[in-house]
Design a protein around this motif. Structure first.
Motif, PDB file in Angstrom:
ATOM      1  N   PRO A  93       6.457  -4.119  -2.637  1.00  0.00           N
ATOM      2  CA  PRO A  93       6.467  -4.673  -3.880  1.00  0.00           C
ATOM      3  C   PRO A  93       7.499  -3.685  -4.620  1.00  0.00           C
ATOM      4  O   PRO A  93       8.328  -4.287  -5.598  1.00  0.00           O
ATOM      5  CB  PRO A  93       5.205  -4.321  -4.244  1.00  0.00           C
ATOM      6  N   VAL A  94       7.621  -2.468  -4.596  1.00  0.00           N
ATOM      7  CA  VAL A  94       8.437  -1.600  -5.527  1.00  0.00           C
ATOM      8  C   VAL A  94       9.958  -1.819  -5.081  1.00  0.00           C
ATOM      9  O   VAL A  94      10.879  -1.956  -5.757  1.00  0.00           O
ATOM     10  CB  VAL A  94       7.857  -0.092  -5.583  1.00  0.00           C
ATOM     11  N   LEU A  95      10.066  -2.189  -3.743  1.00  0.00           N
ATOM     12  CA  LEU A  95      11.561  -2.439  -3.159  1.00  0.00           C
ATOM     13  C   LEU A  95      11.773  -3.798  -3.975  1.00  0.00           C
ATOM     14  O   LEU A  95      12.922  -3.910  -4.164  1.00  0.00           O
ATOM     15  CB  LEU A  95      11.407  -2.549  -1.704  1.00  0.00           C
ATOM     16  N   ILE A  96      11.059  -4.874  -3.844  1.00  0.00           N
ATOM     17  CA  ILE A  96      11.464  -6.155  -4.276  1.00  0.00           C
ATOM     18  C   ILE A  96      11.439  -6.050  -6.115  1.00  0.00           C
ATOM     19  O   ILE A  96      12.467  -6.516  -6.562  1.00  0.00           O
ATOM     20  CB  ILE A  96      10.022  -6.968  -4.209  1.00  0.00           C
TER      21      ILE A  96
ATOM     22  N   PHE B 178      -0.236   4.500 -25.979  1.00  0.00           N
ATOM     23  CA  PHE B 178       0.317   3.800 -24.481  1.00  0.00           C
ATOM     24  C   PHE B 178       1.551   4.437 -23.781  1.00  0.00           C
ATOM     25  O   PHE B 178       2.436   4.426 -24.443  1.00  0.00           O
ATOM     26  CB  PHE B 178       0.131   2.310 -24.431  1.00  0.00           C
ATOM     27  N   ILE B 179       1.298   4.763 -22.508  1.00  0.00           N
ATOM     28  CA  ILE B 179       2.582   5.106 -21.898  1.00  0.00           C
ATOM     29  C   ILE B 179       2.358   4.434 -20.536  1.00  0.00           C
ATOM     30  O   ILE B 179       1.319   4.337 -20.001  1.00  0.00           O
ATOM     31  CB  ILE B 179       2.535   6.782 -21.656  1.00  0.00           C
ATOM     32  N   LYS B 180       3.653   3.892 -20.008  1.00  0.00           N
ATOM     33  CA  LYS B 180       3.572   3.439 -18.679  1.00  0.00           C
ATOM     34  C   LYS B 180       4.638   4.027 -17.786  1.00  0.00           C
ATOM     35  O   LYS B 180       5.750   4.370 -18.222  1.00  0.00           O
ATOM     36  CB  LYS B 180       3.719   1.925 -18.906  1.00  0.00           C
ATOM     37  N   ASP B 181       4.570   3.972 -16.469  1.00  0.00           N
ATOM     38  CA  ASP B 181       5.399   4.144 -15.406  1.00  0.00           C
ATOM     39  C   ASP B 181       6.531   3.161 -15.817  1.00  0.00           C
ATOM     40  O   ASP B 181       6.127   2.027 -15.848  1.00  0.00           O
ATOM     41  CB  ASP B 181       4.813   4.115 -14.169  1.00  0.00           C
ATOM     42  N   ASP B 182       7.756   3.521 -15.260  1.00  0.00           N
ATOM     43  CA  ASP B 182       8.670   2.317 -15.004  1.00  0.00           C
ATOM     44  C   ASP B 182       8.182   1.520 -13.857  1.00  0.00           C
ATOM     45  O   ASP B 182       7.741   1.982 -12.887  1.00  0.00           O
ATOM     46  CB  ASP B 182       9.988   2.648 -14.668  1.00  0.00           C
ATOM     47  N   GLU B 183       8.668   0.258 -13.793  1.00  0.00           N
ATOM     48  CA  GLU B 183       8.357  -0.707 -12.690  1.00  0.00           C
ATOM     49  C   GLU B 183       9.054  -0.245 -11.500  1.00  0.00           C
ATOM     50  O   GLU B 183       8.422  -0.610 -10.203  1.00  0.00           O
ATOM     51  CB  GLU B 183       8.636  -2.112 -12.877  1.00  0.00           C
ATOM     52  N   LEU B 184       9.964   0.683 -11.439  1.00  0.00           N
ATOM     53  CA  LEU B 184      10.864   1.122 -10.480  1.00  0.00           C
ATOM     54  C   LEU B 184      10.181   2.236  -9.965  1.00  0.00           C
ATOM     55  O   LEU B 184      10.540   2.818  -8.665  1.00  0.00           O
ATOM     56  CB  LEU B 184      12.300   1.591 -10.716  1.00  0.00           C
ATOM     57  N   MET B 185       9.182   2.970 -10.505  1.00  0.00           N
ATOM     58  CA  MET B 185       8.483   4.147 -10.107  1.00  0.00           C
ATOM     59  C   MET B 185       7.093   3.721  -9.480  1.00  0.00           C
ATOM     60  O   MET B 185       6.283   3.419  -9.935  1.00  0.00           O
ATOM     61  CB  MET B 185       8.404   5.089 -11.413  1.00  0.00           C
ATOM     62  N   GLY B 186       7.328   3.992  -8.076  1.00  0.00           N
ATOM     63  CA  GLY B 186       5.823   3.752  -7.379  1.00  0.00           C
ATOM     64  C   GLY B 186       5.463   4.989  -6.756  1.00  0.00           C
ATOM     65  O   GLY B 186       4.713   5.761  -7.418  1.00  0.00           O
ATOM     66  N   SER B 187       6.077   5.491  -5.839  1.00  0.00           N
ATOM     67  CA  SER B 187       5.698   6.793  -5.272  1.00  0.00           C
ATOM     68  C   SER B 187       7.117   7.284  -4.671  1.00  0.00           C
ATOM     69  O   SER B 187       7.284   6.928  -3.468  1.00  0.00           O
ATOM     70  CB  SER B 187       4.492   6.963  -4.077  1.00  0.00           C
TER      71      SER B 187
END
Lengths: 413, 413
Positions: A93-96, B178-187
């Motif tokens: 999902p993060v790749l997508i 509120f703070i969030k990870d970017d959607e590009l940041m997974g692990s």
């Protein structure tokens, strides 16, 4: 460090280099002003790179809404971008979200389509891909040197389990290899999933015991995850061999969870696809799309058909079939599922252009509405493929095979 | 029997009645020739119905590829279609395949967009919708009569957990909600998810113990289902309150599975949205889209922002916010997440057009790049919203509030 490469077809009123840099920025570190912590080392390691730009034609009008610049026309181009695998690890999902995320929002583009992508060896080894694919699907129902011949239960919705089972018996007796639920059929008020599996698998198992041929039935398990799991287990319990998932509706994470189990062939239905692909400069092309679902482990992928009843061109269908047949992750290739208005008359052209019988060839009305009955309908499709491989035209095949000739008379436009 | 209604914006060179009938047929019983078993009773019970047609303008050129008829122009229209709930029962993926499936492939249309849909009372009672939504989100971080003020960790990808935690401390000390990870940041290779949760929650928990204010952090758990579950449990263990899912990348079934657990607020990131919506005559509009994810139980929905850095119009953003605030399933409404190039200057216009402070207002660079520091950045955003509710213009607010005035000086175009 290994990298993932993606190729986009884009259109922009800006300099392509500039627009591509926005894309790369947005998809790795972007905010609208630079922030503390965005060091050179960090950028070197994690920033997306624009690897290549190939400028194409210039057009007067934007393809989709976006910025305009007075006096500037719209340049189309192919742009290749890459990311280090350090950015995501093994997280589809993060790749997508990286390949297909906020980049579609960028106002500097007036067109953006993901054409293809490639992953490095570590990915290809990590993801085992389809468990069954072409080989496993064909072996499961005893088909060797021709396409699997399949059909869809129609009317899609409304028949009782017993009516459906009676139709399945007719189709099996007619010599079919594969049958599927329509994607609209999940568990309706008058045909509960469990009942349907029960009565249909009885018919299939009886036939298998008598003849040794196990017809593959793709029960539509598309549902919430726990229900999908329950349905998957129920099919296994009844010795079924296949489950269908509407991959766009169910989504990637749940589909992969089901595929990972590896006990049933997973038939990937791509309904909703037109939404993602129909515009020439928005969305995703099939060579990229099928790779996502191969990483998830889908065994059979819908590709539409030559001279289909939908909007898609033959060229696009051919490209889709070819992309399934190209090696990607280690292991099996997915079986292309050819369907939509198919009745056998498209077999010669399909074979001429793809040179393969590694297909699941689906005909709906082409079988059940055959003027000589369903058995002749299935025979006509096998004849069409024999003729196609032998290099015959539709006309030549009709002269040789009476059942196929009857199809031509009824279905050819 | 209860029915589900859907409204489409379509374009066709055919008579609208005829094209609409094709849509209804394709989405309930369609095959290209009629087949045995398609009885009148079955059709009456399960066939989709065209409920209403409203003809709009006529255009010379097709919006997307499809059939053409010599001499015929392209008629646009609103078409309402309905299905009996007997067709799917409580199965969201099959509902989606019905509302948004093969109909996008129909060649009789040169444009097709799902504008909205509605479900009957039995559905509204079956699906409990967001567990937290607006009320629960605001209560969790102690915000009452103003929007929650939030930000995104930037640079998106590349900082270590410790660097991220230090930034979180800065932001919390500055008064963020509120703070969030970017959607590009997974692990990522240098910021494993577990490490990040560990050090960030330490900072958040310490602050909460000292002050009673628990800042909400949306950790991006988007992943394969088992990993998402593990990450969800880890956040709970560390007493976090929120998890983020890239809903398009993860998909419906896995997202619902996570939402159903109801322990964490689910922040729904819609990256990839442009692909589904950017063309005016293809895909889906937000009022329909947000309903799908409300049925799944998503608590917070991205809606872009007024004067955003992306391509979307303010009208579309306003409509999106309004659609989240309209009652749908029983229970909570989802919290609209306003973001993209926001720095506070858009607050007066956002309030003027929506008359609500039930928002999560996200600013990236607007906080961290504030010339007087992050605390002033957060203050400036709160000031902007106070001013907005008080009916002040940007200029009037700048005269009254020095921190906001500094934002205006730096960020206003």
């Amino acid at each position: 460090m290994e990298r993932i490469f993606a190729e986009y077809y884009i259109e922009t009123p800006y300099e392509v280099e500039q627009a591509a840099a926005v894309l790369a920025g947005e998809q790795s570190s972007g905010t609208f002003v630079s922030v503390p912590g965005e060091t050179a080392e960090l950028k070197e390691r994690f920033a997306a790179r624009v690897e290549n730009i190939e400028k194409l034609d210039i057009v007067d009008e934007p393809s989709i809404p976006g910025n305009s610049i007075p006096g500037k026309k719209y340049q189309r181009a192919r742009v290749q971008v890459s990311w280090s695998i350090e950015n995501f690890g093994y997280n589809l999902p993060v790749l997508i979200s990286t390949l297909q995320g906020n980049l579609y929002e960028i106002s500097q583009f007036t067109g953006l389509k993901l054409m293809d992508f490639d992953v490095p060896d570590s990915f290809k080894n990590h993801y085992r891909g389809p468990q069954f694919g072409i080989k496993g699907s064909k072996a499961s129902c005893g088909v060797t040197d021709r396409p699997m011949i399949g059909t869809i239960i129609k009317p899609s919705v409304g028949m009782s389990p017993e009516e459906t089972a009676a139709l399945v018996k007719t189709l099996i007796d007619a010599g079919i290899d594969f049958i599927k639920d329509d994607e609209l059929m999940g568990s309706t008020a008058n045909s509960l999933f469990d009942n349907r599996v029960n009565v249909i698998m009885k018919v299939i198992n009886e036939h298998a015991q008598k003849t040794g041929k196990k017809v593959m039935y793709a029960f539509n398990i598309s549902d919430e995850i726990d229900q999908m799991q329950r349905k998957y287990d129920l099919i296994k319990k009844h010795e079924g061999t296949c489950a269908m998932i509407s991959i766009n509706s169910v989504g990637l994470s749940a589909t992969k969870k089901i595929c990972d189990q590896g006990d049933l062939v997973i038939h990937g239905h791509r309904n909703g696809w037109g939404m993602l692909n129909r515009h020439p400069l928005l969305g995703i092309e099939f060579p990229a799309y099928q790779k996502i679902w191969r990483l998830a482990g889908v065994d059979q992928m819908h590709v539409n058909g030559i001279q289909n009843k939908f909007w898609e061109s033959d060229d696009s269908v051919v490209k889709s079939i070819q992309s399934c047949l190209k090696p990607f992750v280690c292991g099996n290739n997915p079986l292309p599922v050819v369907s939509s208005g198919q009745w056998g008359g498209q077999a010669p052209e399909t074979y001429r252009r793809t040179q393969t019988t590694d297909l699941l060839y689906m005909a709906g009305g082409g079988i059940l509405a055959h003027p000589m009955g369903a058995t002749s309908g299935v025979n006509a499709l096998q004849q069409a493929w024999k003729a196609a491989v032998d290099g015959l035209s539709v006309e030549e095949a009709a002269l040789q095979y009476p059942e196929f000739a009857a199809s031509v008379k009824k279905f050819a436009k």
